[in-house]
Design a protein around this motif. Sequence first.
Motif, mmCIF file in Angstrom:
data_model
loop_
_atom_site.group_PDB
_atom_site.id
_atom_site.type_symbol
_atom_site.label_atom_id
_atom_site.label_comp_id
_atom_site.label_asym_id
_atom_site.label_seq_id
_atom_site.Cartn_x
_atom_site.Cartn_y
_atom_site.Cartn_z
ATOM 1 N N THR A 96 0.830 -1.207 0.000
ATOM 2 C CA THR A 96 0.000 0.000 0.000
ATOM 3 C C THR A 96 0.861 1.251 0.000
ATOM 4 O O THR A 96 0.549 2.235 -0.683
ATOM 5 N N LEU A 99 2.157 1.888 -3.474
ATOM 6 C CA LEU A 99 1.094 2.442 -4.314
ATOM 7 C C LEU A 99 0.868 3.912 -3.980
ATOM 8 O O LEU A 99 0.678 4.757 -4.861
ATOM 9 N N LYS A 102 3.834 6.098 -5.371
ATOM 10 C CA LYS A 102 3.806 6.262 -6.825
ATOM 11 C C LYS A 102 2.648 7.141 -7.287
ATOM 12 O O LYS A 102 2.660 7.636 -8.422
ATOM 13 N N SER A 103 1.646 7.332 -6.430
ATOM 14 C CA SER A 103 0.453 8.083 -6.828
ATOM 15 C C SER A 103 0.537 9.565 -6.505
ATOM 16 O O SER A 103 -0.339 10.330 -6.899
ATOM 17 N N GLN A 236 -5.407 -1.949 -0.135
ATOM 18 C CA GLN A 236 -4.992 -0.985 -1.151
ATOM 19 C C GLN A 236 -6.181 -0.193 -1.685
ATOM 20 O O GLN A 236 -6.103 1.024 -1.857
ATOM 21 N N MET A 240 -6.361 3.845 -1.091
ATOM 22 C CA MET A 240 -6.273 4.721 -2.253
ATOM 23 C C MET A 240 -7.551 5.527 -2.446
ATOM 24 O O MET A 240 -7.508 6.622 -3.012
ATOM 25 N N MET A 480 1.312 -4.855 -8.888
ATOM 26 C CA MET A 480 2.377 -4.200 -8.146
ATOM 27 C C MET A 480 3.641 -4.057 -8.995
ATOM 28 O O MET A 480 4.425 -3.123 -8.792
ATOM 29 N N VAL A 483 3.009 -0.987 -10.940
ATOM 30 C CA VAL A 483 3.175 0.170 -10.064
ATOM 31 C C VAL A 483 4.656 0.476 -9.850
ATOM 32 O O VAL A 483 5.097 1.625 -9.941
ATOM 33 N N SER A 484 5.441 -0.564 -9.556
ATOM 34 C CA SER A 484 6.850 -0.356 -9.225
ATOM 35 C C SER A 484 7.655 0.184 -10.403
ATOM 36 O O SER A 484 8.679 0.852 -10.197
ATOM 37 N N GLU A 539 -7.589 1.329 -7.147
ATOM 38 C CA GLU A 539 -6.214 1.247 -6.670
ATOM 39 C C GLU A 539 -5.241 1.991 -7.577
ATOM 40 O O GLU A 539 -4.272 2.585 -7.104
ATOM 41 N N TRP A 540 -5.471 1.959 -8.894
ATOM 42 C CA TRP A 540 -4.509 2.574 -9.809
ATOM 43 C C TRP A 540 -5.024 3.846 -10.467
ATOM 44 O O TRP A 540 -4.374 4.413 -11.357
ATOM 45 N N LEU A 543 -2.595 6.652 -10.284
ATOM 46 C CA LEU A 543 -1.478 6.398 -11.193
ATOM 47 C C LEU A 543 -1.842 6.827 -12.608
ATOM 48 O O LEU A 543 -1.026 7.428 -13.331
#
Length: 572
Positions: A96, A99, A102-103, A236, A240, A480, A483-484, A539-540, A543
């Motif tokens: 989490t 995430l 990165k956001s 997550q 988020m 993930m 995300v990474s 969750e994304w 992003l």
Amino acid sequence: MPQCNLLSMPQVSQDGGFSCDHDWSMLVYYKNAYQPHLLRETGERSATGIMRDDLLMLNLFPEVPTNSYSSRNEIIFVIDRSGSMNGDKIQSARATLLLFLKSLPPGCLFNIVSFGSTFSLLFPKGSCAYSETTLREACQLQAAMDADMGGTEILAPFKDIYNKPPIPGYSRQILLITDGEVTNVDQVVQLVGRHAHETRLFSVGIGHGASTALVRGTARAGRGRSEMVVQQGLLQQKVMGLVNSMVQENIQGVTVACEVEPACRVTLVPKVPPVIFGGQHLILYARVPPATQVKKITVRGQLGTSPITMEEKHFTVVHDEAKSLHRLAARSQILQWQLDEEEGVAEDMVALSVASGVVCRHTALVGVDQDSGKPVPESPCQDTPMLGYLSRRCNSSGTQNAIFLGLKRKLLSAVGIRSGLSTNSCRQELEYRIMPRSLLARKPSAPRRTTLCISIRSIESFEEFRSKVEDDSQPPLDLMVVVSLQQFDGSWGLKDASHLTTVPLDVLSAANPAKGEAAWATALVLALLEMKFGEQREEWELLATKGHAFLAGCGEQPEELLVRARLTLESQ
């Protein structure tokens, strides 16, 4: 000036009756939702103090874009790293945190606070600007993070955060993640409430052992929201959803001016208007003498880089025998005095409480010992047993009554637990160690315990049981990985896009319609997220917002490029 009375209030009726086999609900839509609304409630002329004067109440719900993505926020991630977070909980928290990192929008301020028996800050001197360098430092901490900081002491890290003044131009917000319970909940909640006008707090409780009083109490006092997450696979998504609210635009530097005749002093409650976030409203009270004429009220603030001004010249006069607005104003003033812990206001607080009939700490019921004539001291916190650690053993002899603490009946029935079950096969039994609440602050080496056995039918192993009662599964690894691999600016590289989409690099390069390689790669990954992880959009989503901003900054038309990216992936 229109007057409000019972005859002018709307009435609602339903034709055909109503069957009570389902909920009844009604949606009410405001005609002018963002228009300030001013009420003036007349006082009781024979009364004294606040109940004699007229009372103004300003309701303000400003229009703040809900899908905004602002860098004018300071976000502090406060994570519980006590021993009870060990195992799947800390793994979910790490994912989490990645995430979350990165956001964040470039240019915002952020910090990470880890706490247990002690606490530590990623940036000890205070939050730093989100950049490629600071993101790298944060990711290094995230990768090495473990549940190795002892007990759960949250007051000290909160004091350290609040002792640093907010950075001008940035709205400070805190995101707390914990699975534990503390003995000084009232102190923590009061501290959060005292700074609610300058700092908003969101909180997330993990697992059955998380204190609802702490999680929900701090979020309520901090004007934020809370989530209780039992299924760790949802962590997550829940976090988020909160972060999405935290990075929105907000109105800062709110000031209120009240023009009255004849000129007199008008005291506002609260005296310092707080920052107004998207989806939140502002209620202000003002006490004015009966003969005072209110010309207009002006509210000013700053929404991002744009100044805003709202004026209200018209108001509704309310004649209410119960003096509801007066009592609401009195309650707000008393709460402010108590939160600010102002000195020398005890007499004023008592006078306001008696006049309005609103109870405060000085006028509440106090028990008195009849023999000594002294107030009875508060009872110490009961040392109530609660669930501690969990272990496993196998026993094939005897039948035990199934006793399971901390789960609802429907969860027990879902896994087939019944009282007095017996079976000839080897039964998996769970052993709970019951220990005093006070011992949970530190993990004892050999706690005293009472063993309660649970007989479980048709479950082959403890791992299967745990997966049915509490979904501890991690989010899909593929997400993930996506995300990474995202860069600080919200982009992805073309090699990474080729790896994630399993489409050869030369094929993607030949199909590139964009001005740059990074823009094309970013569009491909965004299209992949929509096609493969649509159910995990919450969750994304941030992003993707960050990726869209990168595409726009490259001079591209994001939607057109995404269409080309989807067609390219679908053709492979």
